[in-house]
Design a protein around this motif. Structure first.
Motif, PDB file in Angstrom:
ATOM      1  N   THR A  17     -33.917  70.581  -7.751  1.00  0.00           N
ATOM      2  CA  THR A  17     -34.239  69.138  -7.645  1.00  0.00           C
ATOM      3  C   THR A  17     -32.947  68.320  -7.643  1.00  0.00           C
ATOM      4  OG1 THR A  17     -34.500  68.949 -10.037  1.00  0.00           O
ATOM      5  CG2 THR A  17     -36.520  69.278  -8.749  1.00  0.00           C
ATOM      6  N   MET A  18     -31.972  68.713  -8.454  1.00  0.00           N
ATOM      7  CA  MET A  18     -30.723  67.933  -8.527  1.00  0.00           C
ATOM      8  C   MET A  18     -29.947  68.024  -7.222  1.00  0.00           C
ATOM      9  SD  MET A  18     -29.362  68.119 -12.454  1.00  0.00           S
ATOM     10  CE  MET A  18     -29.329  69.863 -12.699  1.00  0.00           C
ATOM     11  N   ARG A  19     -29.820  69.247  -6.669  1.00  0.00           N
ATOM     12  CA  ARG A  19     -29.022  69.354  -5.441  1.00  0.00           C
ATOM     13  C   ARG A  19     -29.705  68.601  -4.298  1.00  0.00           C
ATOM     14  NH1 ARG A  19     -30.853  72.909  -1.673  1.00  0.00           N
ATOM     15  NH2 ARG A  19     -32.522  74.226  -2.429  1.00  0.00           N
ATOM     16  N   LEU A  20     -31.051  68.483  -4.357  1.00  0.00           N
ATOM     17  CA  LEU A  20     -31.768  67.808  -3.283  1.00  0.00           C
ATOM     18  C   LEU A  20     -31.835  66.287  -3.479  1.00  0.00           C
ATOM     19  CD1 LEU A  20     -34.590  70.469  -2.957  1.00  0.00           C
ATOM     20  CD2 LEU A  20     -32.875  69.937  -1.210  1.00  0.00           C
ATOM     21  N   ALA A  21     -31.861  65.840  -4.727  1.00  0.00           N
ATOM     22  CA  ALA A  21     -31.984  64.389  -4.980  1.00  0.00           C
ATOM     23  C   ALA A  21     -30.621  63.696  -5.031  1.00  0.00           C
ATOM     24  CB  ALA A  21     -32.746  64.144  -6.283  1.00  0.00           C
ATOM     25  N   LEU A  22     -29.557  64.444  -5.307  1.00  0.00           N
ATOM     26  CA  LEU A  22     -28.236  63.812  -5.475  1.00  0.00           C
ATOM     27  C   LEU A  22     -27.696  63.102  -4.226  1.00  0.00           C
ATOM     28  CD1 LEU A  22     -26.390  66.138  -8.003  1.00  0.00           C
ATOM     29  CD2 LEU A  22     -26.528  63.642  -8.132  1.00  0.00           C
ATOM     30  N   PRO A  23     -27.886  63.632  -3.025  1.00  0.00           N
ATOM     31  CA  PRO A  23     -27.339  62.903  -1.866  1.00  0.00           C
ATOM     32  C   PRO A  23     -27.860  61.466  -1.777  1.00  0.00           C
ATOM     33  CG  PRO A  23     -27.925  65.139  -1.244  1.00  0.00           C
ATOM     34  CD  PRO A  23     -28.423  64.951  -2.639  1.00  0.00           C
ATOM     35  N   GLY A  24     -29.145  61.258  -1.996  1.00  0.00           N
ATOM     36  CA  GLY A  24     -29.715  59.900  -1.972  1.00  0.00           C
ATOM     37  C   GLY A  24     -29.145  59.043  -3.092  1.00  0.00           C
ATOM     38  N   MET A  25     -28.999  59.621  -4.283  1.00  0.00           N
ATOM     39  CA  MET A  25     -28.425  58.866  -5.411  1.00  0.00           C
ATOM     40  C   MET A  25     -26.994  58.466  -5.089  1.00  0.00           C
ATOM     41  SD  MET A  25     -29.727  60.964  -8.779  1.00  0.00           S
ATOM     42  CE  MET A  25     -31.456  61.041  -9.250  1.00  0.00           C
ATOM     43  N   ARG A  26     -26.244  59.380  -4.472  1.00  0.00           N
ATOM     44  CA  ARG A  26     -24.841  59.065  -4.121  1.00  0.00           C
ATOM     45  C   ARG A  26     -24.777  57.926  -3.096  1.00  0.00           C
ATOM     46  NH1 ARG A  26     -20.975  62.488  -6.259  1.00  0.00           N
ATOM     47  NH2 ARG A  26     -21.692  64.594  -6.784  1.00  0.00           N
ATOM     48  N   GLU A  27     -25.693  57.950  -2.124  1.00  0.00           N
ATOM     49  CA  GLU A  27     -25.716  56.859  -1.119  1.00  0.00           C
ATOM     50  C   GLU A  27     -25.907  55.506  -1.784  1.00  0.00           C
ATOM     51  OE1 GLU A  27     -28.701  57.243   2.009  1.00  0.00           O
ATOM     52  OE2 GLU A  27     -27.777  59.186   2.497  1.00  0.00           O
ATOM     53  N   ARG A  28     -26.775  55.471  -2.799  1.00  0.00           N
ATOM     54  CA  ARG A  28     -27.077  54.196  -3.478  1.00  0.00           C
ATOM     55  C   ARG A  28     -26.140  53.952  -4.654  1.00  0.00           C
ATOM     56  NH1 ARG A  28     -31.748  56.731  -2.383  1.00  0.00           N
ATOM     57  NH2 ARG A  28     -31.938  57.614  -4.463  1.00  0.00           N
ATOM     58  N   ASN A  29     -25.303  54.938  -4.949  1.00  0.00           N
ATOM     59  CA  ASN A  29     -24.405  54.917  -6.115  1.00  0.00           C
ATOM     60  C   ASN A  29     -25.132  54.541  -7.407  1.00  0.00           C
ATOM     61  OD1 ASN A  29     -21.915  55.388  -7.356  1.00  0.00           O
ATOM     62  ND2 ASN A  29     -21.398  53.206  -7.341  1.00  0.00           N
ATOM     63  N   TRP A  30     -26.328  55.025  -7.549  1.00  0.00           N
ATOM     64  CA  TRP A  30     -27.082  54.827  -8.794  1.00  0.00           C
ATOM     65  C   TRP A  30     -28.064  55.974  -8.953  1.00  0.00           C
ATOM     66  CZ3 TRP A  30     -31.532  54.519 -11.603  1.00  0.00           C
ATOM     67  CH2 TRP A  30     -31.463  53.868 -12.840  1.00  0.00           C
ATOM     68  N   GLY A  31     -28.106  56.522 -10.140  1.00  0.00           N
ATOM     69  CA  GLY A  31     -29.088  57.560 -10.418  1.00  0.00           C
ATOM     70  C   GLY A  31     -29.060  57.920 -11.897  1.00  0.00           C
ATOM     71  N   ARG A  32     -30.199  58.360 -12.371  1.00  0.00           N
ATOM     72  CA  ARG A  32     -30.285  58.830 -13.759  1.00  0.00           C
ATOM     73  C   ARG A  32     -31.008  60.176 -13.736  1.00  0.00           C
ATOM     74  NH1 ARG A  32     -27.106  55.353 -14.265  1.00  0.00           N
ATOM     75  NH2 ARG A  32     -27.052  53.643 -15.766  1.00  0.00           N
ATOM     76  N   ILE A  33     -30.330  61.213 -14.213  1.00  0.00           N
ATOM     77  CA  ILE A  33     -30.968  62.537 -14.294  1.00  0.00           C
ATOM     78  C   ILE A  33     -31.115  62.885 -15.768  1.00  0.00           C
ATOM     79  CG2 ILE A  33     -30.772  64.977 -13.717  1.00  0.00           C
ATOM     80  CD1 ILE A  33     -28.953  64.123 -11.353  1.00  0.00           C
ATOM     81  N   ILE A  34     -32.331  63.219 -16.144  1.00  0.00           N
ATOM     82  CA  ILE A  34     -32.607  63.570 -17.547  1.00  0.00           C
ATOM     83  C   ILE A  34     -33.291  64.935 -17.549  1.00  0.00           C
ATOM     84  CG2 ILE A  34     -33.815  62.875 -19.658  1.00  0.00           C
ATOM     85  CD1 ILE A  34     -33.672  59.948 -18.412  1.00  0.00           C
TER      86      ILE A  34
END
Ligand code: NAD
Length: 256
Positions: free
Chosen positions: A118-135
Protein backbone atom coordinates in the motif's frame (compact mmCIF):
# COMPACT_ATOMS: atom_id res chain seq x y z
CA UNK A 1 -11.87 20.23 10.98
CA UNK A 2 -8.34 18.91 10.50
CA UNK A 3 -9.11 16.54 7.65
CA UNK A 4 -11.66 18.41 5.54
CA UNK A 5 -11.05 17.66 1.85
CA UNK A 6 -8.72 14.78 2.72
CA UNK A 7 -9.23 11.11 1.96
CA UNK A 8 -8.30 8.16 4.16
CA UNK A 9 -7.77 4.53 3.24
CA UNK A 10 -7.93 2.25 6.28
CA UNK A 11 -7.22 -1.44 5.71
CA UNK A 12 -9.11 -3.91 7.91
CA UNK A 13 -11.67 -1.31 8.96
CA UNK A 14 -14.87 -3.32 9.18
CA UNK A 15 -14.31 -4.10 12.87
CA UNK A 16 -12.19 -3.38 15.93
CA UNK A 17 -9.35 -0.88 15.81
CA UNK A 18 -9.64 -0.09 12.11
CA UNK A 19 -13.32 0.76 12.46
CA UNK A 20 -12.60 3.00 15.48
CA UNK A 21 -9.88 4.81 13.55
CA UNK A 22 -12.09 5.19 10.46
CA UNK A 23 -14.82 6.78 12.62
CA UNK A 24 -12.42 9.31 14.15
CA UNK A 25 -10.93 10.21 10.75
CA UNK A 26 -14.45 10.74 9.35
CA UNK A 27 -15.38 12.78 12.42
CA UNK A 28 -12.34 14.97 11.64
CA UNK A 29 -13.69 15.52 8.12
CA UNK A 30 -12.05 12.83 5.95
CA UNK A 31 -13.74 10.83 3.22
CA UNK A 32 -12.99 7.17 3.98
CA UNK A 33 -12.38 4.00 1.99
CA UNK A 34 -13.17 1.04 4.25
CA UNK A 35 -11.71 -2.41 3.66
CA UNK A 36 -12.21 -5.83 5.22
CA UNK A 37 -14.83 -8.50 5.68
CA UNK A 38 -17.69 -9.38 8.05
CA UNK A 39 -20.52 -6.97 8.82
CA UNK A 40 -19.65 -4.46 6.10
CA UNK A 41 -23.07 -2.74 6.13
CA UNK A 42 -22.86 -1.99 9.86
CA UNK A 43 -19.34 -0.56 9.41
CA UNK A 44 -20.44 1.66 6.52
CA UNK A 45 -23.42 2.87 8.55
CA UNK A 46 -21.25 3.74 11.59
CA UNK A 47 -18.63 5.68 9.63
CA UNK A 48 -21.24 7.39 7.40
CA UNK A 49 -22.84 8.92 10.50
CA UNK A 50 -20.17 11.67 10.38
CA UNK A 51 -21.47 12.95 7.03
CA UNK A 52 -18.39 12.43 4.85
CA UNK A 53 -18.20 10.13 1.82
CA UNK A 54 -17.67 6.48 2.79
CA UNK A 55 -16.96 3.62 0.39
CA UNK A 56 -15.94 0.00 0.95
CA UNK A 57 -13.67 -2.28 -1.05
CA UNK A 58 -13.46 -5.94 0.03
CA UNK A 59 -9.83 -6.43 -1.16
CA UNK A 60 -7.95 -9.29 0.50
CA UNK A 61 -4.71 -7.57 1.49
CA UNK A 62 -2.74 -10.82 1.36
CA UNK A 63 -3.04 -10.53 -2.45
CA UNK A 64 -0.86 -7.98 -4.27
CA UNK A 65 -3.27 -7.51 -7.20
CA UNK A 66 -6.20 -6.85 -4.87
CA UNK A 67 -4.11 -4.29 -2.94
CA UNK A 68 -3.29 -2.50 -6.19
CA UNK A 69 -7.00 -2.42 -7.00
CA UNK A 70 -7.80 -1.09 -3.51
CA UNK A 71 -5.35 1.82 -3.82
CA UNK A 72 -6.27 2.70 -7.40
CA UNK A 73 -10.03 2.54 -6.70
CA UNK A 74 -9.58 4.86 -3.70
CA UNK A 75 -7.70 7.32 -5.91
CA UNK A 76 -10.28 6.99 -8.69
CA UNK A 77 -13.49 7.09 -6.60
CA UNK A 78 -12.45 9.40 -3.73
CA UNK A 79 -9.76 11.43 -5.52
CA UNK A 80 -6.59 10.53 -3.59
CA UNK A 81 -5.06 8.63 -0.69
CA UNK A 82 -3.97 11.38 1.71
CA UNK A 83 -4.09 9.32 4.89
CA UNK A 84 -3.11 5.66 4.74
CA UNK A 85 -3.72 3.47 7.78
CA UNK A 86 -2.27 -0.03 7.53
CA UNK A 87 -4.33 -1.82 10.12
CA UNK A 88 -5.43 -5.21 8.74
CA UNK A 89 -3.97 -7.95 10.89
CA UNK A 90 -4.49 -11.49 12.11
CA UNK A 91 -2.55 -13.72 14.47
CA UNK A 92 -1.98 -17.34 15.40
CA UNK A 93 -0.76 -18.76 18.70
CA UNK A 94 1.45 -21.90 18.59
CA UNK A 95 5.01 -22.94 19.42
CA UNK A 96 7.40 -22.57 16.51
CA UNK A 97 7.92 -26.30 15.93
CA UNK A 98 4.21 -26.81 15.30
CA UNK A 99 3.49 -23.41 13.77
CA UNK A 100 1.56 -24.13 10.53
CA UNK A 101 3.78 -23.04 7.64
CA UNK A 102 0.91 -21.62 5.62
CA UNK A 103 -0.23 -19.55 8.64
CA UNK A 104 3.29 -18.04 8.82
CA UNK A 105 3.04 -16.97 5.17
CA UNK A 106 -0.46 -15.54 5.55
CA UNK A 107 0.35 -13.62 8.74
CA UNK A 108 3.46 -12.07 7.17
CA UNK A 109 1.47 -11.21 4.04
CA UNK A 110 -1.45 -9.54 5.86
CA UNK A 111 0.41 -7.88 8.78
CA UNK A 112 3.60 -6.82 6.99
CA UNK A 113 3.79 -7.21 3.21
CA UNK A 114 0.42 -5.49 2.70
CA UNK A 115 1.86 -2.31 4.25
CA UNK A 116 4.87 -2.46 1.92
CA UNK A 117 2.52 -2.67 -1.06
CA UNK A 118 0.00 0.00 0.00
CA UNK A 119 2.84 2.42 0.82
CA UNK A 120 4.76 1.90 -2.42
CA UNK A 121 1.51 2.37 -4.36
CA UNK A 122 0.11 5.36 -2.44
CA UNK A 123 3.38 7.31 -2.06
CA UNK A 124 3.64 8.65 -5.63
CA UNK A 125 0.31 10.51 -5.24
CA UNK A 126 1.32 11.80 -1.80
CA UNK A 127 4.62 13.05 -3.24
CA UNK A 128 2.79 14.89 -6.05
CA UNK A 129 0.67 16.72 -3.48
CA UNK A 130 3.57 16.96 -1.00
CA UNK A 131 1.23 15.90 1.78
CA UNK A 132 0.52 12.53 3.31
CA UNK A 133 0.10 10.75 6.60
CA UNK A 134 0.91 7.05 6.93
CA UNK A 135 -0.01 5.32 10.17
CA UNK A 136 0.94 1.68 10.58
CA UNK A 137 -0.83 -0.24 13.31
CA UNK A 138 1.92 -2.37 14.82
CA UNK A 139 1.64 -3.60 18.43
CA UNK A 140 3.64 -3.82 21.63
CA UNK A 141 4.70 -7.03 19.88
CA UNK A 142 6.53 -4.83 17.38
CA UNK A 143 8.80 -3.80 20.26
CA UNK A 144 8.93 -6.87 22.54
CA UNK A 145 8.14 -10.54 22.03
CA UNK A 146 5.72 -13.04 23.52
CA UNK A 147 6.17 -16.80 23.28
CA UNK A 148 4.05 -18.69 20.72
CA UNK A 149 3.46 -15.69 18.47
CA UNK A 150 6.43 -16.13 16.09
CA UNK A 151 4.80 -14.84 12.91
CA UNK A 152 2.92 -12.01 14.62
CA UNK A 153 6.00 -10.78 16.53
CA UNK A 154 8.19 -11.03 13.42
CA UNK A 155 5.62 -9.20 11.28
CA UNK A 156 5.07 -6.42 13.82
CA UNK A 157 8.83 -5.93 14.41
CA UNK A 158 9.16 -5.79 10.61
CA UNK A 159 6.38 -3.22 10.40
CA UNK A 160 8.14 -0.97 12.91
CA UNK A 161 11.36 -1.20 10.87
CA UNK A 162 9.47 -0.51 7.64
CA UNK A 163 7.82 2.53 9.26
CA UNK A 164 11.20 4.01 10.20
CA UNK A 165 12.60 3.36 6.71
CA UNK A 166 9.69 5.10 4.98
CA UNK A 167 9.93 7.98 7.48
CA UNK A 168 13.56 8.49 6.42
CA UNK A 169 12.73 8.23 2.71
CA UNK A 170 10.07 10.97 3.11
CA UNK A 171 11.85 13.07 5.75
CA UNK A 172 12.22 16.18 3.55
CA UNK A 173 8.60 16.09 2.35
CA UNK A 174 5.18 16.87 3.78
CA UNK A 175 4.60 13.14 4.23
CA UNK A 176 5.06 11.48 7.61
CA UNK A 177 5.10 7.80 8.51
CA UNK A 178 4.59 6.56 12.07
CA UNK A 179 3.39 3.47 13.90
CA UNK A 180 0.97 3.01 16.77
CA UNK A 181 1.84 0.09 19.07
CA UNK A 182 -1.24 -0.84 21.09
CA UNK A 183 -1.32 -3.10 24.12
CA UNK A 184 -4.57 -5.03 24.74
CA UNK A 185 -7.60 -3.65 22.94
CA UNK A 186 -10.83 -5.61 23.41
CA UNK A 187 -11.70 -6.44 19.79
CA UNK A 188 -12.85 -9.69 18.12
CA UNK A 189 -9.15 -10.60 17.69
CA UNK A 190 -8.50 -10.45 21.44
CA UNK A 191 -11.86 -11.91 22.42
CA UNK A 192 -10.87 -14.95 20.32
CA UNK A 193 -7.68 -15.32 22.39
CA UNK A 194 -9.57 -14.94 25.66
CA UNK A 195 -12.07 -17.61 24.59
CA UNK A 196 -9.44 -20.11 23.41
CA UNK A 197 -7.28 -19.63 26.53
CA UNK A 198 -10.34 -19.99 28.74
CA UNK A 199 -11.31 -23.19 26.91
CA UNK A 200 -7.80 -24.67 27.11
CA UNK A 201 -7.41 -23.99 30.85
CA UNK A 202 -11.04 -24.54 31.86
CA UNK A 203 -11.06 -20.97 33.24
CA UNK A 204 -14.07 -18.78 33.10
CA UNK A 205 -13.54 -16.04 30.54
CA UNK A 206 -13.43 -13.33 33.24
CA UNK A 207 -10.39 -14.98 34.92
CA UNK A 208 -8.55 -15.13 31.61
CA UNK A 209 -9.38 -11.51 30.93
CA UNK A 210 -7.87 -10.61 34.31
CA UNK A 211 -4.75 -12.64 33.47
CA UNK A 212 -4.28 -10.64 30.27
CA UNK A 213 -4.64 -7.46 32.22
CA UNK A 214 -1.63 -8.38 34.37
CA UNK A 215 0.54 -7.25 31.43
CA UNK A 216 -1.20 -3.91 31.32
CA UNK A 217 -0.67 -1.87 34.52
CA UNK A 218 -3.68 0.36 33.80
CA UNK A 219 -5.80 -2.81 34.27
CA UNK A 220 -7.97 -1.45 31.51
CA UNK A 221 -8.22 -2.06 27.78
CA UNK A 222 -7.05 0.53 25.27
CA UNK A 223 -10.01 1.47 23.04
CA UNK A 224 -10.22 1.75 19.23
CA UNK A 225 -11.52 5.31 19.67
CA UNK A 226 -8.43 6.33 21.70
CA UNK A 227 -6.25 5.01 18.88
CA UNK A 228 -8.44 6.90 16.40
CA UNK A 229 -7.88 10.16 18.28
CA UNK A 230 -4.10 9.59 18.21
CA UNK A 231 -4.33 8.91 14.47
CA UNK A 232 -6.13 12.24 14.00
CA UNK A 233 -3.40 13.95 16.01
CA UNK A 234 -0.70 12.36 13.81
CA UNK A 235 -2.57 13.81 10.80
CA UNK A 236 -2.56 17.31 12.28
CA UNK A 237 -0.17 20.10 11.43
CA UNK A 238 1.17 19.98 15.00
CA UNK A 239 2.52 16.49 14.29
CA UNK A 240 4.26 17.32 11.01
CA UNK A 241 7.71 16.67 12.48
CA UNK A 242 6.72 13.46 14.24
CA UNK A 243 8.51 11.02 11.93
CA UNK A 244 9.41 7.36 12.28
CA UNK A 245 7.97 6.99 15.76
CA UNK A 246 6.68 3.69 17.14
CA UNK A 247 4.29 5.06 19.73
CA UNK A 248 3.24 2.58 22.38
CA UNK A 249 -0.33 2.99 23.57
CA UNK A 250 -0.34 0.21 26.09
CA UNK A 251 -1.61 1.22 29.53
CA UNK A 252 1.99 1.16 30.77
CA UNK A 253 2.86 -2.37 29.50
CA UNK A 254 6.33 -1.43 28.22
CA UNK A 255 7.15 0.86 31.12
CA UNK A 256 7.64 -2.22 33.33
P1 NAD B 1 -10.14 -7.41 14.29
O1 NAD B 1 -10.08 -8.88 14.07
O2 NAD B 1 -11.23 -6.84 15.11
O3 NAD B 1 -10.14 -6.65 12.89
C1 NAD B 1 -9.31 -7.03 11.85
C2 NAD B 1 -9.78 -6.36 10.58
O4 NAD B 1 -8.91 -6.78 9.50
C3 NAD B 1 -11.19 -6.73 10.16
O5 NAD B 1 -11.82 -5.62 9.55
C4 NAD B 1 -10.97 -7.85 9.13
O6 NAD B 1 -12.04 -7.98 8.21
C5 NAD B 1 -9.72 -7.31 8.46
N1 NAD B 1 -8.95 -8.32 7.76
C6 NAD B 1 -8.48 -9.51 8.21
N2 NAD B 1 -7.84 -10.16 7.22
C7 NAD B 1 -7.90 -9.36 6.14
C8 NAD B 1 -7.41 -9.47 4.81
N3 NAD B 1 -6.75 -10.56 4.40
N4 NAD B 1 -7.66 -8.46 3.94
C9 NAD B 1 -8.35 -7.36 4.34
N5 NAD B 1 -8.82 -7.20 5.58
C10 NAD B 1 -8.61 -8.20 6.47
O7 NAD B 1 -8.69 -7.05 14.87
P2 NAD B 1 -8.17 -5.80 15.72
O8 NAD B 1 -7.93 -6.27 17.10
O9 NAD B 1 -9.02 -4.61 15.50
O10 NAD B 1 -6.74 -5.61 15.06
C11 NAD B 1 -6.46 -4.60 14.12
C12 NAD B 1 -4.96 -4.39 14.07
O11 NAD B 1 -4.49 -3.97 15.34
C13 NAD B 1 -4.17 -5.65 13.71
O12 NAD B 1 -3.10 -5.31 12.87
C14 NAD B 1 -3.66 -6.11 15.07
O13 NAD B 1 -2.47 -6.85 14.95
C15 NAD B 1 -3.42 -4.78 15.75
N6 NAD B 1 -3.38 -4.87 17.20
C16 NAD B 1 -4.46 -5.30 17.91
C17 NAD B 1 -4.38 -5.34 19.30
C18 NAD B 1 -5.53 -5.79 20.15
O14 NAD B 1 -5.34 -5.93 21.37
N7 NAD B 1 -6.71 -5.99 19.60
C19 NAD B 1 -3.20 -4.97 19.95
C20 NAD B 1 -2.13 -4.54 19.19
C21 NAD B 1 -2.23 -4.48 17.81
Amino acid sequence: MTLNAKTALVTGSTSGIGLGIACKLAEAGADVMLNGFGDVDAAIERVSAYGTRVLHHPADVSDVDQIADLVSRTERDLGSVDVLVNNAGIQHVAPIESFPVERWDTIIAINLSSAFHTMRLALPGMRERNWGRIINIASVHGLVASAQKAAYVAAKHGLVGLTKTVALETATTGITCNALCPGWVLTPLVQQQIDSKAQAHGDPSQATRELLMEKQPSLDFVTPEQLGELAVFLCSDAARQVRGVAWNVDGGWLAQ
